[in-house]
Design a protein around this motif. Structure first.
Motif, PDB file in Angstrom:
ATOM      1  N   THR A   1      -7.946   1.331   3.627  1.00 56.64           N
ATOM      2  CA  THR A   1      -9.172   1.127   2.854  1.00 56.64           C
ATOM      3  C   THR A   1      -9.063   0.016   1.826  1.00 56.64           C
ATOM      4  O   THR A   1     -10.059  -0.590   1.454  1.00 56.64           O
ATOM      5  CB  THR A   1      -9.554   2.420   2.113  1.00 56.64           C
ATOM      6  N   ARG A   2      -7.851  -0.259   1.370  1.00 56.42           N
ATOM      7  CA  ARG A   2      -7.666  -1.263   0.315  1.00 56.42           C
ATOM      8  C   ARG A   2      -6.310  -1.937   0.478  1.00 56.42           C
ATOM      9  O   ARG A   2      -5.336  -1.303   0.870  1.00 56.42           O
ATOM     10  CB  ARG A   2      -7.758  -0.599  -1.047  1.00 56.42           C
ATOM     11  N   ILE A   3      -6.258  -3.215   0.145  1.00 50.44           N
ATOM     12  CA  ILE A   3      -5.020  -4.000   0.219  1.00 50.44           C
ATOM     13  C   ILE A   3      -4.897  -4.796  -1.074  1.00 50.44           C
ATOM     14  O   ILE A   3      -5.887  -5.333  -1.577  1.00 50.44           O
ATOM     15  CB  ILE A   3      -5.044  -4.971   1.423  1.00 50.44           C
ATOM     16  N   THR A   4      -3.675  -4.876  -1.595  1.00 47.06           N
ATOM     17  CA  THR A   4      -3.429  -5.734  -2.753  1.00 47.06           C
ATOM     18  C   THR A   4      -2.347  -6.747  -2.414  1.00 47.06           C
ATOM     19  O   THR A   4      -1.395  -6.439  -1.689  1.00 47.06           O
ATOM     20  CB  THR A   4      -2.999  -4.929  -4.005  1.00 47.06           C
ATOM     21  N   ALA A   5      -2.517  -7.949  -2.953  1.00 50.39           N
ATOM     22  CA  ALA A   5      -1.572  -9.043  -2.727  1.00 50.39           C
ATOM     23  C   ALA A   5      -1.486  -9.888  -3.989  1.00 50.39           C
ATOM     24  O   ALA A   5      -2.395  -9.886  -4.818  1.00 50.39           O
ATOM     25  CB  ALA A   5      -2.038  -9.911  -1.557  1.00 50.39           C
TER      26      ALA A   5
ATOM     27  N   VAL B   1     -12.424  -3.574   4.707  1.00 49.18           N
ATOM     28  CA  VAL B   1     -11.279  -3.260   3.857  1.00 49.18           C
ATOM     29  C   VAL B   1     -11.376  -4.137   2.611  1.00 49.18           C
ATOM     30  O   VAL B   1     -11.540  -5.359   2.716  1.00 49.18           O
ATOM     31  CB  VAL B   1      -9.944  -3.528   4.596  1.00 49.18           C
ATOM     32  N   GLN B   2     -11.305  -3.504   1.463  1.00 51.52           N
ATOM     33  CA  GLN B   2     -11.344  -4.226   0.191  1.00 51.52           C
ATOM     34  C   GLN B   2      -9.977  -4.861  -0.058  1.00 51.52           C
ATOM     35  O   GLN B   2      -8.946  -4.229   0.163  1.00 51.52           O
ATOM     36  CB  GLN B   2     -11.679  -3.280  -0.967  1.00 51.52           C
ATOM     37  N   VAL B   3      -9.981  -6.093  -0.530  1.00 47.35           N
ATOM     38  CA  VAL B   3      -8.735  -6.807  -0.812  1.00 47.35           C
ATOM     39  C   VAL B   3      -8.754  -7.235  -2.280  1.00 47.35           C
ATOM     40  O   VAL B   3      -9.710  -7.850  -2.744  1.00 47.35           O
ATOM     41  CB  VAL B   3      -8.567  -8.047   0.094  1.00 47.35           C
ATOM     42  N   GLY B   4      -7.708  -6.877  -2.980  1.00 49.77           N
ATOM     43  CA  GLY B   4      -7.582  -7.258  -4.378  1.00 49.77           C
ATOM     44  C   GLY B   4      -6.320  -8.064  -4.588  1.00 49.77           C
ATOM     45  O   GLY B   4      -5.410  -8.054  -3.763  1.00 49.77           O
ATOM     46  N   TRP B   5      -6.270  -8.783  -5.658  1.00 53.46           N
ATOM     47  CA  TRP B   5      -5.061  -9.542  -5.957  1.00 53.46           C
ATOM     48  C   TRP B   5      -4.601  -9.214  -7.372  1.00 53.46           C
ATOM     49  O   TRP B   5      -5.398  -8.954  -8.260  1.00 53.46           O
ATOM     50  CB  TRP B   5      -5.268 -11.035  -5.773  1.00 53.46           C
TER      51      TRP B   5
END
Length: 184
Positions: free
Chosen positions: A54-58, A78-82
């Motif tokens: 559901t979510r990815i962080t990089a 899919v939500q992507v955050g940094w």
């Protein structure tokens, strides 16, 4: 689950399911720094093991651009955050089913042998080496390999063989007669 370049577009090594928890759940070796193009392939590959991501962080420093969201094959977003505080060589994926999956991200331009060593180390059950430590250790190994190759090449250009060390007696050494060398 290990994917190879010839069988799948995703190069991925996951820690086998054991009681030994480690700092990482595996490693991912993307083919480019285009996160928007690489993430859908990774999410699809992990769908069976980790459920719906559901979510990815990089960390944005290693990527050309970090998208805000990606669309994946099963039709969801899919939500992507940094986060600049997150290790630059780490990707965190969140799912309803498993919770959290932390992957070492191997730079796309890494030599295959080095990437293989990193993937194996990151996927080792009970691995307690952090992302930065794995990358530093691999850099040191790569440097030793390059130095060894350079010295071999230098020997080849200097005549093909290294100088044979001079033989010297060992002080305090004794000759021991072995059964097959003894005179009767």
């Amino acid at each position: 689950m290990t994917s190879t370049a010839s069988l799948s577009p995703v190069r991925l090594a996951l820690t086998p399911k054991t009681a030994l928890a480690g700092l990482l759940d595996g490693a991912w070796w993307p083919r480019s720094r285009d996160l928007a193009a690489q993430l859908p392939l990774l999410v699809d590959a992990l769908n069976g093991s980790f459920g719906r991501i559901t979510r990815i962080t990089a960390n944005p420093t290693c990527w050309l651009e970090v998208p805000h969201r990606i669309s994946v094959a099963e039709g969801h977003i899919v939500q992507v955050g940094w986060f600049s505080e997150q290790d630059s060589d780490k990707l965190t994926l969140l799912s309803y089913a498993v919770g959290r999956c932390d992957l070492l991200v191997i730079p796309p331009d890494t030599e295959a042998a080095a990437a293989g060593r990193l993937m194996a180390a990151a996927a080792l059950p009970g691995n307690v080496r952090a992302v930065g430590t794995l990358m530093t250790d691999e850099a040191a190994i790569g440097l030793r390999i390059r130095n060894a190759r350079s010295s071999e090449e230098a020997e080849e250009t200097d005549g093909g063989t290294a100088a044979t060390p001079e033989r010297r007696p060992v002080v305090g050494a004794r000759m021991i007669a072995l059964p097959w060398n003894m005179r009767r």
